[in-house]
Design a protein around this motif. Structure first.
Motif, PDB file in Angstrom:
ATOM      1  N   PHE A  90       0.831  -1.193   0.000  1.00 52.03           N
ATOM      2  CA  PHE A  90       0.000   0.000   0.000  1.00 52.03           C
ATOM      3  C   PHE A  90       0.872   1.251   0.000  1.00 52.03           C
ATOM      4  N   SER A  91       1.872   1.257   0.850  1.00 58.67           N
ATOM      5  CA  SER A  91       2.795   2.375   0.908  1.00 58.67           C
ATOM      6  C   SER A  91       4.095   1.940   1.559  1.00 58.67           C
ATOM      7  N   ILE A  92       5.164   2.623   1.200  1.00 61.38           N
ATOM      8  CA  ILE A  92       6.463   2.384   1.797  1.00 61.38           C
ATOM      9  C   ILE A  92       6.869   3.639   2.548  1.00 61.38           C
ATOM     10  N   ASN A  93       7.126   3.476   3.809  1.00 54.65           N
ATOM     11  CA  ASN A  93       7.495   4.615   4.634  1.00 54.65           C
ATOM     12  C   ASN A  93       9.024   4.733   4.657  1.00 54.65           C
ATOM     13  N   THR A  94       9.623   4.628   5.807  1.00 56.45           N
ATOM     14  CA  THR A  94      11.079   4.733   5.879  1.00 56.45           C
ATOM     15  C   THR A  94      11.753   3.482   5.326  1.00 56.45           C
ATOM     16  N   MET A  95      12.837   3.687   4.590  1.00 59.64           N
ATOM     17  CA  MET A  95      13.662   2.597   4.097  1.00 59.64           C
ATOM     18  C   MET A  95      15.088   2.863   4.558  1.00 59.64           C
ATOM     19  N   GLY A  96      15.834   1.810   4.786  1.00 59.14           N
ATOM     20  CA  GLY A  96      17.187   2.015   5.262  1.00 59.14           C
ATOM     21  C   GLY A  96      18.087   0.826   5.063  1.00 59.14           C
ATOM     22  N   TRP A  97      19.345   1.047   5.391  1.00 56.14           N
ATOM     23  CA  TRP A  97      20.364   0.025   5.312  1.00 56.14           C
ATOM     24  C   TRP A  97      21.026  -0.146   6.663  1.00 56.14           C
ATOM     25  N   ARG A 120      23.601  -5.386  15.012  1.00 55.99           N
ATOM     26  CA  ARG A 120      23.244  -4.774  13.749  1.00 55.99           C
ATOM     27  C   ARG A 120      23.125  -3.264  13.957  1.00 55.99           C
ATOM     28  N   GLU A 121      23.756  -2.495  13.088  1.00 54.19           N
ATOM     29  CA  GLU A 121      23.761  -1.053  13.242  1.00 54.19           C
ATOM     30  C   GLU A 121      23.226  -0.347  12.002  1.00 54.19           C
ATOM     31  N   LEU A 122      22.627   0.785  12.244  1.00 50.20           N
ATOM     32  CA  LEU A 122      22.088   1.590  11.152  1.00 50.20           C
ATOM     33  C   LEU A 122      23.216   2.231  10.366  1.00 50.20           C
ATOM     34  N   VAL A 123      23.140   2.119   9.066  1.00 47.54           N
ATOM     35  CA  VAL A 123      24.082   2.783   8.172  1.00 47.54           C
ATOM     36  C   VAL A 123      23.468   4.073   7.654  1.00 47.54           C
ATOM     37  N   ALA A 124      22.277   3.961   7.114  1.00 49.85           N
ATOM     38  CA  ALA A 124      21.575   5.123   6.587  1.00 49.85           C
ATOM     39  C   ALA A 124      20.104   4.796   6.430  1.00 49.85           C
ATOM     40  N   ASN A 160      19.080  10.019   7.348  1.00 47.74           N
ATOM     41  CA  ASN A 160      19.850   9.879   8.563  1.00 47.74           C
ATOM     42  C   ASN A 160      21.013   8.953   8.236  1.00 47.74           C
ATOM     43  N   VAL A 161      22.220   9.447   8.366  1.00 49.76           N
ATOM     44  CA  VAL A 161      23.406   8.695   7.981  1.00 49.76           C
ATOM     45  C   VAL A 161      24.342   8.558   9.176  1.00 49.76           C
ATOM     46  N   ALA A 162      24.859   7.372   9.370  1.00 48.10           N
ATOM     47  CA  ALA A 162      25.774   7.119  10.468  1.00 48.10           C
ATOM     48  C   ALA A 162      27.050   7.932  10.308  1.00 48.10           C
ATOM     49  N   ASP A 163      27.598   8.378  11.425  1.00 51.80           N
ATOM     50  CA  ASP A 163      28.811   9.189  11.387  1.00 51.80           C
ATOM     51  C   ASP A 163      29.976   8.468  10.710  1.00 51.80           C
ATOM     52  N   SER A 164      30.036   7.162  10.875  1.00 52.93           N
ATOM     53  CA  SER A 164      31.139   6.389  10.327  1.00 52.93           C
ATOM     54  C   SER A 164      31.182   6.374   8.804  1.00 52.93           C
ATOM     55  N   VAL A 165      30.056   6.662   8.171  1.00 48.72           N
ATOM     56  CA  VAL A 165      30.002   6.639   6.710  1.00 48.72           C
ATOM     57  C   VAL A 165      29.604   7.977   6.117  1.00 48.72           C
ATOM     58  N   LYS A 166      29.356   8.947   6.958  1.00 51.08           N
ATOM     59  CA  LYS A 166      28.934  10.259   6.485  1.00 51.08           C
ATOM     60  C   LYS A 166      29.990  10.864   5.568  1.00 51.08           C
ATOM     61  N   ASP A 199      10.715   5.763  -5.659  1.00 48.40           N
ATOM     62  CA  ASP A 199       9.419   5.223  -5.255  1.00 48.40           C
ATOM     63  C   ASP A 199       8.695   4.500  -6.388  1.00 48.40           C
ATOM     64  N   ALA A 200       8.906   4.958  -7.617  1.00 48.25           N
ATOM     65  CA  ALA A 200       8.277   4.302  -8.751  1.00 48.25           C
ATOM     66  C   ALA A 200       8.762   2.868  -8.898  1.00 48.25           C
ATOM     67  N   LYS A 201      10.024   2.640  -8.537  1.00 44.86           N
ATOM     68  CA  LYS A 201      10.606   1.305  -8.624  1.00 44.86           C
ATOM     69  C   LYS A 201      10.567   0.573  -7.290  1.00 44.86           C
ATOM     70  N   LYS A 202      10.071   1.253  -6.264  1.00 43.27           N
ATOM     71  CA  LYS A 202      10.020   0.686  -4.916  1.00 43.27           C
ATOM     72  C   LYS A 202      11.401   0.204  -4.500  1.00 43.27           C
ATOM     73  N   THR A 203      12.377   1.036  -4.751  1.00 41.13           N
ATOM     74  CA  THR A 203      13.765   0.669  -4.532  1.00 41.13           C
ATOM     75  C   THR A 203      14.517   1.729  -3.735  1.00 41.13           C
ATOM     76  N   VAL A 204      15.363   1.268  -2.851  1.00 38.27           N
ATOM     77  CA  VAL A 204      16.262   2.150  -2.117  1.00 38.27           C
ATOM     78  C   VAL A 204      17.687   1.783  -2.499  1.00 38.27           C
ATOM     79  N   TYR A 205      18.531   2.791  -2.623  1.00 33.11           N
ATOM     80  CA  TYR A 205      19.910   2.588  -3.026  1.00 33.11           C
ATOM     81  C   TYR A 205      20.865   3.072  -1.944  1.00 33.11           C
ATOM     82  N   LEU A 206      22.028   2.484  -1.922  1.00 34.39           N
ATOM     83  CA  LEU A 206      23.100   2.958  -1.069  1.00 34.39           C
ATOM     84  C   LEU A 206      24.355   3.047  -1.925  1.00 34.39           C
TER      85      LEU A 206
END
Length: 123
Positions: free
Chosen positions: A29-36, A45-49, A58-64, A73-80
Motif C-alpha cells: 500500500f505504501s512504503i514509509n522509511t527505508m534504510g540500510w 546490527r547497526e544503522l548505516v543510513a 539519517n546517515v551514520a557518522d562512520s560513513v557520512k 518510489d516508482a521502482k520501490k527501490t532504495v539505493y546505497l
C-alpha cells in the motif's frame, strides 16, 4: 507477501565504490522509511543510513560523506551508493523498510528485512 531483495554486494578494493539496491515487492500500500543496516559476526546490527518517504535522511557518522542513500518510489527501490570504501566497511548489509501492506493498510506499517548482501573490502 511483501519481501525485500538486496543486490549489488561484492568484493572491492579499498577506495573503490559499490552501489547496493533493495527492491520491495508484493501487495504494498505504501512504503514509509527505508534504510540500510550492517552487521559483522559477533556485533550488533547497526544503522548505516535511512531515508523517509519525504526524503529526509539519517546517515551514520562512520560513513557520512562517503555513503549516500536515495530512493526511487516508482521502482520501490532504495539505493546505497558507497564511495571511498574502507576495509572496516566489510559487513553483511541488510535492507530494512517500514511498509504498509494492502491487506492491512489501516493498521500501519511493519518492518521488513532483506536477507542481506555481503560487502567485502580488501585492504
Amino acid at each position: 507477501q511483501v519481501q525485500l531483495v538486496e543486490s549489488g554486494g561484492g568484493l572491492v578494493q579499498a577506495g573503490g565504490s559499490l552501489r547496493l539496491s533493495c527492491t520491495a515487492s508484493g501487495s504494498i500500500f505504501s512504503i514509509n522509511t527505508m534504510g540500510w543496516y550492517r552487521q559483522a559476526p559477533g556485533k550488533e546490527r547497526e544503522l548505516v543510513a535511512a531515508i523517509t518517504s519525504g526524503g529526509s535522511t539519517n546517515v551514520a557518522d562512520s560513513v557520512k560523506g562517503r555513503f549516500t542513500i536515495s530512493r526511487d518510489d516508482a521502482k520501490k527501490t532504495v539505493y546505497l551508493q558507497m564511495n571511498s570504501l574502507k576495509h572496516e566497511d566489510t559487513d553483511v548489509y541488510y535492507c530494512n523498510a517500514d511498509i504498509s501492506s494492502v491487506a492491512r493498510w489501516w493498521l500501519g506499517g511493519m518492518d521488513y528485512w532483506g536477507t542481506g548482501t555481503l560487502v567485502t573490502v580488501s585492504s
